[in-house]
Design a protein around this motif. Structure first.
Motif, mmCIF file in Angstrom:
data_model
loop_
_atom_site.group_PDB
_atom_site.id
_atom_site.type_symbol
_atom_site.label_atom_id
_atom_site.label_comp_id
_atom_site.label_asym_id
_atom_site.label_seq_id
_atom_site.Cartn_x
_atom_site.Cartn_y
_atom_site.Cartn_z
ATOM 1 N N VAL A 284 0.854 -1.186 0.000
ATOM 2 C CA VAL A 284 0.000 0.000 0.000
ATOM 3 C C VAL A 284 0.888 1.234 0.000
ATOM 4 N N ALA A 285 0.725 2.082 -1.006
ATOM 5 C CA ALA A 285 1.554 3.281 -1.124
ATOM 6 C C ALA A 285 1.143 4.325 -0.098
ATOM 7 N N LEU A 286 2.148 4.934 0.528
ATOM 8 C CA LEU A 286 1.911 6.005 1.496
ATOM 9 C C LEU A 286 2.675 7.247 1.073
ATOM 10 N N SER A 287 2.069 8.418 1.250
ATOM 11 C CA SER A 287 2.804 9.659 1.040
ATOM 12 C C SER A 287 3.788 9.831 2.188
ATOM 13 N N GLY A 288 4.703 10.785 2.057
ATOM 14 C CA GLY A 288 5.657 11.027 3.126
ATOM 15 C C GLY A 288 4.978 11.388 4.433
ATOM 16 N N THR A 289 3.934 12.204 4.349
ATOM 17 C CA THR A 289 3.217 12.613 5.557
ATOM 18 C C THR A 289 2.460 11.451 6.170
ATOM 19 N N GLU A 290 1.831 10.620 5.336
ATOM 20 C CA GLU A 290 1.098 9.460 5.845
ATOM 21 C C GLU A 290 2.045 8.477 6.530
ATOM 22 N N TYR A 291 3.223 8.286 5.933
ATOM 23 C CA TYR A 291 4.209 7.376 6.533
ATOM 24 C C TYR A 291 4.637 7.884 7.906
#
Length: 240
Positions: A159-166
């Motif tokens: 599942v791809a995460l943006s930098g902020t989501e990570y």
């Protein structure tokens, strides 16, 4: 200010490096200089600084690439410099882990104020709120590989995460079953420029819930504590 604070200035412009070194040294800082990514890595291996001033436009690897690489290995605060005032660059820089962003031309006095502010924010957290170091986290069938920054679903799908989501997920996983308010989330995400985040932290939580396929109306993993903040309610195990 701690007069022993060590600032690493990474800029390919020799005049800017000299100017900042002289100004910061006059204000009580120890200063190291680097002209590119290779010199930056060498400086990090020798003795990591307390803060990095990182130019966006560098020969070879640019500042965004270097900042992203730094965030995998270190939580040292980063202030990015750029000759371009492009808002997209600013947002990308903040999302991949920069703590502040300053457009050229700028006054050394303004940079000094931002350095003080970033260091103050980075040190504002109580010790028991510092993220723990771990290679993997498991929760509710999910697996987060910290080194690879891969989030695997219970079905084994990446599942791809943006930098902020990570960063937000890392914070929750490091502090499960603990209510965190918005200010603590911002501090733990090490984002000096809180403006884009404090007003949108609810949106970021909602996006992360969507990534985790949680029902936003009745989320099971990330729960809202009315008037207080959020709590990561799933059991979490980690391996160091």
């Amino acid at each position: 200010m701690n007069t022993s604070d060590h600032v690493l200035v990474v800029d390919d412009d020799a005049e800017i490096r000299k100017l900042l070194a002289e100004y910061l040294q006059k204000n009580g800082y120890r200063v190291s200089l680097a002209a590119d990514g290779r010199a930056l890595r060498a400086a990090m291996e020798n003795k990591p600084p307390d803060l990095i001033v990182l130019d966006l436009m560098l020969p070879g690897e640019d500042g965004l690439t270097l900042c992203r690489d730094l965030r995998v290995r270190s939580q040292v605060p980063v202030i990015m410099l750029t000759a371009r005032g492009d808002e997209t660059d600013r947002i990308i820089g903040l999302e991949i882990g920069a703590d502040d962003y300053l457009a050229k031309p700028f006054s050394p006095r303004e940079l000094l104020a931002r350095i003080k502010s970033v260091l103050r924010r980075a040190r504002a957290l109580p010790e028991n709120l510092q993220p723990e170091e771990a290679r993997t986290f498991r929760f509710g069938g999910w697996l987060l590989d910290v080194a690879a920054r891969n989030l695997l679903s219970p079905a084994g799908v990446v599942v791809a995460l943006s930098g902020t989501e990570y960063k937000l997920l890392r914070v929750f996983l490091a502090h499960p079953n603990r209510v965190l308010n918005r200010d603590q989330l911002i501090e733990l995400m090490l984002s000096r420029d809180a403006g884009p985040f404090d007003r949108a932290i609810d949106v970021q939580v909602s996006r992360l819930r969507h990534r985790l396929r949680a029902d936003a109306a009745a989320p099971d993993i990330i729960r809202t504590v009315r008037g207080e903040g959020y709590v990561f309610a799933a059991p979490v195990t980690s391996e160091v």
